[in-house]
Design a protein around this motif. Structure first.
Motif, PDB file in Angstrom:
ATOM      1  N   THR A   3     111.534 -15.329 -21.498  1.00  0.00           N
ATOM      2  CA  THR A   3     112.191 -16.631 -21.338  1.00  0.00           C
ATOM      3  C   THR A   3     112.183 -17.089 -19.885  1.00  0.00           C
ATOM      4  N   HIS A   4     112.334 -16.131 -18.972  1.00  0.00           N
ATOM      5  CA  HIS A   4     112.466 -16.484 -17.554  1.00  0.00           C
ATOM      6  C   HIS A   4     111.194 -16.231 -16.752  1.00  0.00           C
ATOM      7  N   ALA A   5     110.125 -15.781 -17.399  1.00  0.00           N
ATOM      8  CA  ALA A   5     108.856 -15.594 -16.697  1.00  0.00           C
ATOM      9  C   ALA A   5     108.251 -16.945 -16.367  1.00  0.00           C
ATOM     10  N   VAL A   6     107.473 -16.982 -15.297  1.00  0.00           N
ATOM     11  CA  VAL A   6     106.889 -18.248 -14.861  1.00  0.00           C
ATOM     12  C   VAL A   6     105.388 -18.281 -15.073  1.00  0.00           C
ATOM     13  N   THR A   7     104.841 -17.248 -15.704  1.00  0.00           N
ATOM     14  CA  THR A   7     103.400 -17.181 -15.896  1.00  0.00           C
ATOM     15  C   THR A   7     103.020 -17.601 -17.307  1.00  0.00           C
ATOM     16  N   ASP A   8     101.752 -17.788 -17.502  1.00  0.00           N
ATOM     17  CA  ASP A   8     101.249 -18.220 -18.792  1.00  0.00           C
ATOM     18  C   ASP A   8     101.191 -17.061 -19.788  1.00  0.00           C
ATOM     19  N   THR A   9     100.987 -17.417 -21.051  1.00  0.00           N
ATOM     20  CA  THR A   9     100.817 -16.387 -22.068  1.00  0.00           C
ATOM     21  C   THR A   9      99.520 -15.636 -21.806  1.00  0.00           C
ATOM     22  N   PRO A  10      99.456 -14.375 -22.235  1.00  0.00           N
ATOM     23  CA  PRO A  10      98.249 -13.597 -21.989  1.00  0.00           C
ATOM     24  C   PRO A  10      97.059 -14.171 -22.746  1.00  0.00           C
ATOM     25  N   PRO A  11      95.847 -13.921 -22.267  1.00  0.00           N
ATOM     26  CA  PRO A  11      94.664 -14.464 -22.942  1.00  0.00           C
ATOM     27  C   PRO A  11      94.512 -13.895 -24.346  1.00  0.00           C
ATOM     28  N   ARG A  12      93.983 -14.719 -25.257  1.00  0.00           N
ATOM     29  CA  ARG A  12      93.849 -14.294 -26.642  1.00  0.00           C
ATOM     30  C   ARG A  12      92.456 -13.757 -26.947  1.00  0.00           C
ATOM     31  N   LEU A  13      91.432 -14.239 -26.219  1.00  0.00           N
ATOM     32  CA  LEU A  13      90.082 -13.780 -26.465  1.00  0.00           C
ATOM     33  C   LEU A  13      89.925 -12.339 -25.999  1.00  0.00           C
ATOM     34  N   LEU A  14      89.202 -11.543 -26.769  1.00  0.00           N
ATOM     35  CA  LEU A  14      89.022 -10.130 -26.434  1.00  0.00           C
ATOM     36  C   LEU A  14      88.359  -9.972 -25.074  1.00  0.00           C
ATOM     37  N   ALA A  15      87.351 -10.785 -24.771  1.00  0.00           N
ATOM     38  CA  ALA A  15      86.655 -10.676 -23.494  1.00  0.00           C
ATOM     39  C   ALA A  15      87.607 -10.941 -22.328  1.00  0.00           C
ATOM     40  N   ASP A  16      88.500 -11.924 -22.489  1.00  0.00           N
ATOM     41  CA  ASP A  16      89.448 -12.232 -21.429  1.00  0.00           C
ATOM     42  C   ASP A  16      90.449 -11.097 -21.236  1.00  0.00           C
ATOM     43  N   ARG A  17      90.869 -10.474 -22.343  1.00  0.00           N
ATOM     44  CA  ARG A  17      91.784  -9.343 -22.225  1.00  0.00           C
ATOM     45  C   ARG A  17      91.104  -8.156 -21.545  1.00  0.00           C
ATOM     46  N   ARG A  18      89.844  -7.929 -21.869  1.00  0.00           N
ATOM     47  CA  ARG A  18      89.108  -6.841 -21.228  1.00  0.00           C
ATOM     48  C   ARG A  18      88.960  -7.103 -19.726  1.00  0.00           C
ATOM     49  N   LEU A  19      88.689  -8.346 -19.369  1.00  0.00           N
ATOM     50  CA  LEU A  19      88.555  -8.688 -17.956  1.00  0.00           C
ATOM     51  C   LEU A  19      89.879  -8.473 -17.229  1.00  0.00           C
ATOM     52  N   LEU A  20      90.982  -8.808 -17.887  1.00  0.00           N
ATOM     53  CA  LEU A  20      92.295  -8.600 -17.288  1.00  0.00           C
ATOM     54  C   LEU A  20      92.553  -7.114 -17.064  1.00  0.00           C
ATOM     55  N   ASP A  21      92.142  -6.281 -18.010  1.00  0.00           N
ATOM     56  CA  ASP A  21      92.273  -4.830 -17.844  1.00  0.00           C
ATOM     57  C   ASP A  21      91.472  -4.345 -16.639  1.00  0.00           C
ATOM     58  N   VAL A  22      90.284  -4.887 -16.474  1.00  0.00           N
ATOM     59  CA  VAL A  22      89.438  -4.506 -15.341  1.00  0.00           C
ATOM     60  C   VAL A  22      90.098  -4.888 -14.023  1.00  0.00           C
TER      61      VAL A  22
END
Length: 353
Positions: free
Chosen positions: A220-239
């Motif tokens: 509720t109090h976070a100021v960032t966006d929701t995490p990416p939904r595409l698998l490739a974007d999530r993998r890139l975030l992990d990297v």
């Protein structure tokens, strides 16, 4: 989400100190060698090791830390009557190599968190989030009643991200009066107490039910966006997270990152090409960004240019200075001096974004 089947030692730092409170500096002296252990619940008294609470000047114990591992999480309860400072430095970030979010609840006293170049002041009844992937300093002092009482819940970041549906960011603050936080404080106080007779299995079930409530409050109090939904974007975030956590390792390579992120080196290169980057350019930019933040928020007495160079993974201070000058058109020393001159008492106390 089953927190009972995960590695209990993940959240424990060196010598058993809970990750997030690894180094302590106290204003008061005094020692007590008592170290009580009861199963997975530990109560450390003054001067007994990393994370301990100092004794009072008169030699008596004036604080305790009670800790309990519950599945992949860890609950810590800190009580004291003196001011304490807890630190996590770049060496610990590198050596631990873990990605943990810590929810710190202030029941009594005042807390000051310095992380990511900003400061967050937290009063009684409030909750603040720290992350293990970057250094921080926490200063706690007694409130009007002369006491400090904190409850800390360390959670794997991906677990908190999953229940909050937000990226976890250092300094996220949940203000006093949030009923979800009030309820969580009461439950954690019961789970983390050394006198708790709640069996481990029941405690894990209680905590598993509590995490979505906490995730809702933090989200509720976070100021960032929701995490990416595409698998490739999530993998890139992990990297990106893995690279940021292991910047100080000069042997960081495409192969090591790919292996630890569960993907192939070819797929990693393809992910970075989508971003318009190569592995070498990504690592170099992350190292320079991290070095720049450290230079801007520390003095030469706290960290020399050479120390910063080594801790962000450059093989020599000379190479670091050349790359830094080529990127920023000034030397690291000049950058630090300019940043220091630009800081004012008002800007140095700015809340974290």
């Amino acid at each position: 989400m089953d927190i009972t089947g995960m590695n209990d030692t993940l959240l424990l730092g060196r010598e058993g100190a809970t990750l997030g409170w690894p180094v302590f500096d106290g204003e008061a002296a005094g020692h007590c060698d008592e170290d009580e252990r009861d199963g997975r619940v530990r109560a450390r008294r003054a001067g007994s090791g990393p994370g301990s609470v100092p004794g009072d000047p008169g030699g008596g114990s004036c604080g305790t830390i009670e800790e309990r591992a519950i599945g992949s999480c860890s609950v810590l309860r800190v009580r004291s009557r003196v001011r304490n400072t807890f630190r996590r430095d770049w060496t610990e970030v590198r050596d631990d190599g873990v990605d943990v979010a810590t929810l710190c609840f202030v029941r009594r006293g005042l807390l000051r968190l310095t992380q990511a170049g900003g400061v967050r002041r937290v009063a009684a009844g409030e909750l603040v989030v720290t992350v293990s992937t970057m250094p921080f300093e926490i200063d706690v002092s007694p409130g009007p009643g002369g006491e400090v009482e904190l409850l800390q819940l360390a959670v794997p970041t991906h677990v908190l991200r999953g229940v909050s549906n937000r990226e976890v960011r250092a300094g996220t603050l949940v203000p006093a009066g949030d009923r979800r936080v009030c309820a969580a404080m009461q439950i954690l106080a019961v789970l983390g107490g050394s006198s708790s007779d709640i069996p481990d299995a029941a405690a894990a079930q209680m905590l598993e039910a509590l995490l979505p409530l906490l995730g809702s409050a933090v989200g509720t109090h976070a100021v960032t966006d929701t995490p990416p939904r595409l698998l490739a974007d999530r993998r890139l975030l992990d990297v990106l997270r893995y690279v940021e956590t292991h910047l100080s390792d000069p042997r960081l390579s495409t192969a090591s990152v790919a292996r630890n992120c569960g993907i192939s080196s070819r797929y990693l290169s393809a992910l970075l090409r989508r971003r318009g980057a190569t592995f070498l350019s990504l690592v170099r930019s992350k190292r320079l960004e991290t070095a720049g933040r450290w230079l801007a928020t520390s003095s030469p007495a706290q960290a020399s240019v050479s120390e910063i160079a080594y801790r962000v993974g450059f093989k020599s201070p000379a190479h670091f200075s050349r790359v830094f000058r080529r990127t920023y058109q000034m030397s690291p020393t000049a950058y630090r001096e300019r940043s220091s001159a630009a800081r004012t008492p008002q800007s140095s106390a700015t809340h974290l974004p």
